[in-house]
Design an enzyme around this catalytic site. Structure first.
Site, PDB file in Angstrom:
ATOM      1  N   ALA A   1      -0.503  -0.567  11.090  1.00  0.00           N
ATOM      2  CA  ALA A   1       0.952  -0.406  11.138  1.00  0.00           C
ATOM      3  C   ALA A   1       1.337   1.068  11.199  1.00  0.00           C
ATOM      4  O   ALA A   1       0.475   1.954  11.185  1.00  0.00           O
ATOM      5  CB  ALA A   1       1.565  -1.056   9.892  1.00  0.00           C
TER       6      ALA A   1
ATOM      7  N   GLY B   1      11.828  -3.568   2.196  1.00  0.00           N
ATOM      8  CA  GLY B   1      13.224  -3.648   1.778  1.00  0.00           C
ATOM      9  C   GLY B   1      13.576  -4.834   0.903  1.00  0.00           C
ATOM     10  O   GLY B   1      14.757  -5.078   0.663  1.00  0.00           O
TER      11      GLY B   1
ATOM     12  N   HIS C   1      -5.178  -1.189   8.134  1.00  0.00           N
ATOM     13  CA  HIS C   1      -3.858  -0.575   8.337  1.00  0.00           C
ATOM     14  C   HIS C   1      -3.645  -0.413   9.840  1.00  0.00           C
ATOM     15  O   HIS C   1      -4.142   0.529  10.447  1.00  0.00           O
ATOM     16  CB  HIS C   1      -3.817   0.774   7.631  1.00  0.00           C
TER      17      HIS C   1
ATOM     18  N   THR D   1       0.438   5.530  -0.178  1.00  0.00           N
ATOM     19  CA  THR D   1      -0.264   6.806  -0.267  1.00  0.00           C
ATOM     20  C   THR D   1       0.380   7.643  -1.362  1.00  0.00           C
ATOM     21  O   THR D   1       1.600   7.796  -1.394  1.00  0.00           O
ATOM     22  CB  THR D   1      -0.161   7.530   1.090  1.00  0.00           C
TER      23      THR D   1
ATOM     24  N   GLN E   1      -6.971  -0.822   1.398  1.00  0.00           N
ATOM     25  CA  GLN E   1      -6.404  -0.674   2.743  1.00  0.00           C
ATOM     26  C   GLN E   1      -7.214   0.381   3.509  1.00  0.00           C
ATOM     27  O   GLN E   1      -7.346   1.526   3.071  1.00  0.00           O
ATOM     28  CB  GLN E   1      -4.939  -0.250   2.697  1.00  0.00           C
TER      29      GLN E   1
ATOM     30  N   TYR F   1      -0.493   4.554  12.907  1.00  0.00           N
ATOM     31  CA  TYR F   1      -1.856   5.080  12.745  1.00  0.00           C
ATOM     32  C   TYR F   1      -2.763   4.527  13.850  1.00  0.00           C
ATOM     33  O   TYR F   1      -2.319   3.788  14.716  1.00  0.00           O
ATOM     34  CB  TYR F   1      -2.353   4.815  11.322  1.00  0.00           C
TER      35      TYR F   1
ATOM     36  N   PRO G   1       0.832  -1.213   0.000  1.00  0.00           N
ATOM     37  CA  PRO G   1       0.000   0.000   0.000  1.00  0.00           C
ATOM     38  C   PRO G   1       0.860   1.255   0.000  1.00  0.00           C
ATOM     39  O   PRO G   1       1.808   1.352   0.775  1.00  0.00           O
ATOM     40  CB  PRO G   1      -0.803  -0.109   1.302  1.00  0.00           C
TER      41      PRO G   1
HETATM   42  C1  LIG Z   1       5.206   6.765  -1.198  1.00  0.00           C
HETATM   43  C2  LIG Z   1       4.890   5.755  -0.116  1.00  0.00           C
HETATM   44  C3  LIG Z   1       3.644   5.779   0.499  1.00  0.00           C
HETATM   45  C4  LIG Z   1       3.320   4.820   1.482  1.00  0.00           C
HETATM   46  N1  LIG Z   1       2.049   4.796   1.997  1.00  0.00           N
HETATM   47  C5  LIG Z   1       1.649   3.735   2.755  1.00  0.00           C
HETATM   48  C6  LIG Z   1       0.273   3.521   3.064  1.00  0.00           C
HETATM   49  O1  LIG Z   1      -0.619   4.282   2.641  1.00  0.00           O
HETATM   50  N2  LIG Z   1      -0.029   2.435   3.813  1.00  0.00           N
HETATM   51  C7  LIG Z   1       0.913   1.567   4.274  1.00  0.00           C
HETATM   52  O2  LIG Z   1       0.586   0.593   4.945  1.00  0.00           O
HETATM   53  N3  LIG Z   1       2.212   1.741   3.985  1.00  0.00           N
HETATM   54  C8  LIG Z   1       2.593   2.774   3.209  1.00  0.00           C
HETATM   55  N4  LIG Z   1       3.904   2.873   2.803  1.00  0.00           N
HETATM   56  C9  LIG Z   1       4.857   1.835   3.214  1.00  0.00           C
HETATM   57  C10 LIG Z   1       4.901   0.713   2.170  1.00  0.00           C
HETATM   58  O3  LIG Z   1       3.673   0.007   2.120  1.00  0.00           O
HETATM   59  C11 LIG Z   1       6.006  -0.276   2.522  1.00  0.00           C
HETATM   60  O4  LIG Z   1       5.732  -0.796   3.799  1.00  0.00           O
HETATM   61  C12 LIG Z   1       7.383   0.368   2.504  1.00  0.00           C
HETATM   62  O5  LIG Z   1       7.558   1.166   1.342  1.00  0.00           O
HETATM   63  C13 LIG Z   1       8.491  -0.681   2.566  1.00  0.00           C
HETATM   64  O6  LIG Z   1       8.453  -1.490   1.425  1.00  0.00           O
HETATM   65  P1  LIG Z   1       9.548  -1.338   0.247  1.00  0.00           P
HETATM   66  O7  LIG Z   1      10.888  -1.422   0.912  1.00  0.00           O
HETATM   67  O8  LIG Z   1       9.303  -2.461  -0.694  1.00  0.00           O
HETATM   68  O9  LIG Z   1       9.326   0.017  -0.374  1.00  0.00           O
HETATM   69  C14 LIG Z   1       4.273   3.848   1.867  1.00  0.00           C
HETATM   70  C15 LIG Z   1       5.537   3.856   1.264  1.00  0.00           C
HETATM   71  C16 LIG Z   1       5.851   4.768   0.277  1.00  0.00           C
HETATM   72  C17 LIG Z   1       7.191   4.696  -0.418  1.00  0.00           C
END
Ligand SMILES: Cc1cc2nc3c(=O)[nH]c(=O)nc-3n(C[C@H](O)[C@H](O)[C@H](O)COP(=O)(O)O)c2cc1C
Length: 359
Positions: free
Chosen positions: A175, A295, A173, A24, A97, A178, A22
């Site tokens: 995590a 990651g 959500h 934003t 979500q 929030y 997810p």
């Molecule tokens: C631009 C952006 C917006 C995010 N918004 C949310 C969100 O709305 N809900 C959520 O659970 N996590 C959000 N995250 C976290 C991601 O879901 C994810 O947990 C995080 O990027 C780590 O994964 P990655 O290393 O593959 O990027 C966001 C991350 C990014 C980069």
């Protein structure tokens, strides 16, 4: 490669074991309605086995940040219908979500109303992005029991709305600091009623919401995202295992489709009690399918699936910048680089114009 093999989630078969995490993107209008650009954004990424939407506000009260989408009125539901139809027409699966930001918001974007939270404790040492620039966090208003019960109902209604909008299911959500995460935290929840003061009481809100979601839309359509070792947004627990293991065990009793575990992405030097690998520590006691996040790249994602705890890997920034990520994994192709400046808000630039691989 396990990442590209089919996997069963609830009653659905996903075409691969890759989820889009997810994210934003703050490109809805001021009424929380998504546009045709959002239809295109998700459709471009429909080759993921599972798309998890950006966090979606369940009510007016839930909103914390400007231009984030919502799912509590007909106009908002109808706009999401276009997204789900297009994703399904392109062979994808998509969960919504569900979001209540709690104290992670600001009154300037809430019609002057203070954010609400388990306890009247504001976030310190961080600031919030608002429509009027960066601002210090305010002290939120402590929720009454009546208000908490209303929020639980709001989640149920939002889940029904999600199904009406054509989503395959919903993810709570819980995590990253929030509202549900605030209830789970010793630093954000100082309540002395049935929602605080003990491990069981701090877990109560999340479990009530999860039960409500299942009651609202049925089995095998509800998941939850947890980040037991992420202390961002002033979320602290003296012993995350003591808090989250009983939560995972209680979640085992509900007919969920998955739990989505986010590994801590921050240094743990000052948190000696925090487990180093949340997926391993908490995923290993889950009866439900585990989605692992944070990651991962192709190699580490594949290695994680080989370990056998997680069945799906969620990719965030890699999917943001690479709409055809499964194909790039398959072909060992190069990746587009993430443009940080266009992550939140703006137009199609950095949203729907990341290039696909050429044939
Ligand atoms: C631009 C952006 C917006 C995010 N918004 C949310 C969100 O709305 N809900 C959520 O659970 N996590 C959000 N995250 C976290 C991601 O879901 C994810 O947990 C995080 O990027 C780590 O994964 P990655 O290393 O593959 O990027 C966001 C991350 C990014 C980069």
């Amino acid at each position: 490669m396990k990442l590209l093999e089919k996997v069963t989630l609830g009653k659905q078969t996903l075409k691969n074991a890759m989820a889009m995490a997810p994210m934003t993107r703050s490109r809805a209008n001021r009424a929380g309605v998504v546009s045709d650009l959002t239809v295109l954004y998700y459709t471009q990424r429909a080759s993921a086995g599972l798309l998890l939407t950006e966090a979606i506000n369940i009510s007016e009260q839930a909103l914390g940040s400007p231009l984030t989408p919502s799912l509590y009125n007909q106009e908002q539901i109808d706009a999401w219908k276009k997204v789900t139809k297009s994703v399904h027409d392109n062979g994808g699966a998509i969960y919504a979500q569900l979001w209540h930001t709690g104290r992670v918001g600001h009154s300037v974007d809430r019609d002057g109303k203070l954010p609400v939270a388990p306890s009247a404790i504001g976030i310190k040492g961080q600031q919030h992005f608002t429509s009027q620039g960066i601002k210090d966090y305010e002290t939120p208003q402590e929720l009454t029991i009546v208000e908490i019960r209303q929020i639980v109902k709001d989640y149920g209604q939002a889940a029904k709305n999600a199904i009406e909008a054509g989503f395959d299911g919903v993810e709570l959500h819980a995590a990253f600091g929030y509202l549900p995460n605030q209830f789970l935290s010793e630093s954000a929840n100082l309540r002395t009623d049935e929602y605080g003061g003990s491990v069981e009481n701090r877990n109560r809100f999340v479990l009530e919401v999860m039960q409500e979601l299942v009651t609202a839309i049925g089995s095998d359509k509800v998941g939850v995202k947890l980040s037991p070792t992420v202390y961002y947004n002033n979320i602290e627990n003296s012993d995350p295992e003591a808090q989250f293991k009983p939560l995972i065990q209680a979640l085992n009793e509900l007919p969920l489709s998955y739990i989505h575990l986010m590994n801590g992405m921050l240094p743990l030097d000052n948190h000696p009690n925090y487990p180093k690998n949340a997926v391993e520590t908490f995923g290993s006691i889950s009866k439900h399918l585990v989605i692992a996040n944070a990651g991962f790249n192709k190699e580490t994602g594949e290695a994680e699936l080989e370990k056998g705890i997680a069945k799906i890997i969620a990719y965030g920034s890699l999917f943001l910048a690479n709409p055809d990520l499964p194909r790039r994994f398959e072909l060992n192709a190069e990746f587009n680089q993430l443009d940080h400046a266009t992550m939140y808000g703006g137009s199609e630039h950095g949203y729907t114009d990341y290039p696909f691989l050429k044939d």
